[in-house]
Motif scaffolding. Structure first.
Motif, PDB file in Angstrom:
ATOM      1  N   PRO A   1       0.790  -1.166  -0.028  1.00 36.25           N
ATOM      2  CA  PRO A   1      -0.120   0.012   0.092  1.00 36.25           C
ATOM      3  C   PRO A   1       0.849   1.030  -0.052  1.00 36.25           C
ATOM      4  CG  PRO A   1      -0.853  -1.526   1.600  1.00 36.25           C
ATOM      5  CD  PRO A   1       0.350  -1.977   1.154  1.00 36.25           C
ATOM      6  N   LYS A   2       1.897   1.159   0.600  1.00 35.56           N
ATOM      7  CA  LYS A   2       2.938   2.477   0.871  1.00 35.56           C
ATOM      8  C   LYS A   2       4.074   2.007  -0.088  1.00 35.56           C
ATOM      9  CE  LYS A   2       1.109   4.176   4.928  1.00 35.56           C
ATOM     10  NZ  LYS A   2       1.444   4.577   6.490  1.00 35.56           N
TER      11      LYS A   2
ATOM     12  N   PRO B   1       4.782   6.824 -17.779  1.00 36.32           N
ATOM     13  CA  PRO B   1       4.543   6.946 -16.312  1.00 36.32           C
ATOM     14  C   PRO B   1       3.579   6.345 -15.947  1.00 36.32           C
ATOM     15  CG  PRO B   1       4.012   9.029 -17.260  1.00 36.32           C
ATOM     16  CD  PRO B   1       4.417   8.366 -18.417  1.00 36.32           C
ATOM     17  N   ILE B   2       3.965   5.639 -14.926  1.00 37.41           N
ATOM     18  CA  ILE B   2       2.850   4.793 -14.443  1.00 37.41           C
ATOM     19  C   ILE B   2       2.401   5.368 -12.850  1.00 37.41           C
ATOM     20  CG2 ILE B   2       1.703   2.498 -13.493  1.00 37.41           C
ATOM     21  CD1 ILE B   2       2.504   2.311 -16.514  1.00 37.41           C
ATOM     22  N   TYR B   3       1.147   5.956 -12.689  1.00 37.74           N
ATOM     23  CA  TYR B   3       0.808   6.424 -11.582  1.00 37.74           C
ATOM     24  C   TYR B   3      -0.231   5.411 -11.032  1.00 37.74           C
ATOM     25  CZ  TYR B   3       3.017  10.696 -13.624  1.00 37.74           C
ATOM     26  OH  TYR B   3       3.783  12.099 -13.705  1.00 37.74           O
ATOM     27  N   GLY B   4      -0.143   5.649  -9.596  1.00 43.86           N
ATOM     28  CA  GLY B   4      -1.147   4.678  -8.541  1.00 43.86           C
ATOM     29  C   GLY B   4      -2.305   5.762  -8.350  1.00 43.86           C
TER      30      GLY B   4
ATOM     31  N   LEU C   1       3.631   8.785  -8.787  1.00 42.87           N
ATOM     32  CA  LEU C   1       4.680   7.932  -9.812  1.00 42.87           C
ATOM     33  C   LEU C   1       4.854   6.681  -9.096  1.00 42.87           C
ATOM     34  CD1 LEU C   1       5.488   8.090 -12.710  1.00 42.87           C
ATOM     35  CD2 LEU C   1       7.858   8.909 -11.864  1.00 42.87           C
ATOM     36  N   ARG C   2       4.486   5.652  -9.553  1.00 44.26           N
ATOM     37  CA  ARG C   2       5.012   4.350  -8.965  1.00 44.26           C
ATOM     38  C   ARG C   2       6.086   3.415  -9.849  1.00 44.26           C
ATOM     39  NH1 ARG C   2       1.098   2.514  -5.574  1.00 44.26           N
ATOM     40  NH2 ARG C   2       0.122   4.301  -4.376  1.00 44.26           N
TER      41      ARG C   2
ATOM     42  N   HIS D   1      -3.309   4.153 -13.849  1.00 45.90           N
ATOM     43  CA  HIS D   1      -4.559   4.868 -13.558  1.00 45.90           C
ATOM     44  C   HIS D   1      -4.761   6.032 -14.388  1.00 45.90           C
ATOM     45  CE1 HIS D   1      -3.590   2.160 -10.184  1.00 45.90           C
ATOM     46  NE2 HIS D   1      -5.139   2.331  -9.891  1.00 45.90           N
ATOM     47  N   SER D   2      -5.899   6.132 -15.055  1.00 53.18           N
ATOM     48  CA  SER D   2      -6.353   7.574 -15.880  1.00 53.18           C
ATOM     49  C   SER D   2      -5.998   8.881 -14.778  1.00 53.18           C
ATOM     50  CB  SER D   2      -7.491   7.494 -16.383  1.00 53.18           C
ATOM     51  OG  SER D   2      -8.543   7.156 -15.451  1.00 53.18           O
ATOM     52  N   PRO D   3      -5.713   9.993 -15.520  1.00 54.01           N
ATOM     53  CA  PRO D   3      -5.610  11.113 -14.816  1.00 54.01           C
ATOM     54  C   PRO D   3      -6.744  11.550 -13.825  1.00 54.01           C
ATOM     55  CG  PRO D   3      -4.581  11.494 -16.769  1.00 54.01           C
ATOM     56  CD  PRO D   3      -5.503  10.076 -16.929  1.00 54.01           C
TER      57      PRO D   3
END
Length: 324
Positions: free
Chosen positions: A101-102, A157-160, A165-166, A196-198
């Motif tokens: 999770p973190k 870029p892969i955002y959670g 940024l993950r 995840h979409s913006p």
């Protein structure tokens, strides 16, 4: 309380507040708050966790109830030893997360790599072949923070779900010419988190879950004007929805994966994740014959026709469920 534009000030109910120290901000996706005296900040869910000592799941249920979306007959009670202003409990870890999770932030070198790749893309006057392959133009790629690295690889870029940024994914412009690898992850040891979409937030009423981040990008390009829908791209049929599955209480999850054995297993697994969290699952039908995936659909007919197709399928699924 005083008001200025979308911002409001009020006395904070979490402490003995003589001078208004609570800021309330109305965003397109809901309300946010911050106590400038140090009580905390965040969404309505976070506020209820702080004020009432609720777990995250119970705070989401309480928020839905306040919004008139009755999540059931659950009762929400404070722990016996809880008092207003005490720290909120730690969020419950999702049972089926594909990553912790973190997650610690990426290294400085990763951000610099992404920055240079973005600059390289912004210097182009026409999209390279690898963007055209997915039906994307330079403007859309820039909106999503994509780039082109020194080897010509597409940088994604892969955002959670928390907007952090993950991971950074690299897609090969020519897999046959360069070691046969279709993609690589820039940050090692961090797994393959979902894209995840913006517009993703815990309050988006509907979430389209698809196999592959580029299919998710294609779906988002088509659906970004339909603000009630967010998109999650799971990195391969063997992976899980992850953190966002734990935020699906009272929401609608639309699922699409490739029409093969691996895709069928993925759809079953994702449906279980969403259902266990209290979401409602809808299985998207296979694409029309001749189209391999949403990225192929976007490239073939453009965003308007893909949006029309997706919304029509979703409307039909919902209507069929209501008739049952």
């Amino acid at each position: 309380p005083g008001a200025k534009g979308r911002s409001y000030r009020a006395r904070c109910p979490l402490h003995d507040d003589k001078d208004p120290s609570l800021s309330l901000v109305r965003w397109p996706w809901g309300w946010g708050w911050k106590c400038h005296a140090g009580c905390g900040h965040g969404s309505v869910v976070d506020f209820l966790m702080h004020r009432d000592g609720l777990t995250k799941a119970d705070a989401i249920r309480a928020t839905l109830k306040l919004a008139g979306l009755d999540p059931g007959n659950e009762q929400y009670t404070r722990p016996a030893n809880f008092r207003v202003g005490s720290p909120s409990p730690e969020p419950e870890a999702p049972a089926t997360a594909s990553e912790p999770p973190k997650t610690p932030p990426l290294e400085e070198e990763h951000y610099e790599y992404l920055h240079l790749a973005r600059e390289r893309l912004e210097s182009l006057t026409e999209p390279p072949e690898i963007l055209a392959r997915y039906g994307l133009n330079l403007q859309t790629a820039a909106e999503l923070g994509m780039g082109i690295d020194a080897e010509g690889w597409l940088v994604i870029p892969i955002y959670g779900p928390d907007k952090n940024l993950r991971q950074i994914k690299r897609r090969n412009p020519d897999p046959e010419a360069k070691r046969g690898q279709r993609y690589l992850y820039k940050a090692t040891g961090r797994g393959a988190p979902a894209w995840h979409s913006p517009n993703y937030s815990p309050f988006t009423p509907g979430v389209l879950v698809v196999e592959g981040e580029m299919n998710a990008v294609a779906a988002w390009v088509a659906l970004k004007e339909a603000s009630r829908l967010a998109v999650i791209g799971v990195a391969g049929a063997s992976n899980r929805v992850g953190e966002a599955a734990g935020e699906m209480l009272g929401r609608r999850g639309y699922i699409y994966a490739d029409p093969d054995a691996e895709g069928a297993a993925a759809r079953t697994r994702w449906a279980e994740e969403i259902s266990q969290a209290g979401g409602r699952v809808y299985q998207m039908p296979p694409l029309p014959e001749g189209l391999e995936d949403y990225a192929d659909f976007l490239r073939a007919v453009g965003p308007d026709k893909l949006r029309t197709y997706l919304l029509a399928q979703i409307t039909e699924l919902e209507a069929d469920t209501e008739d049952q």
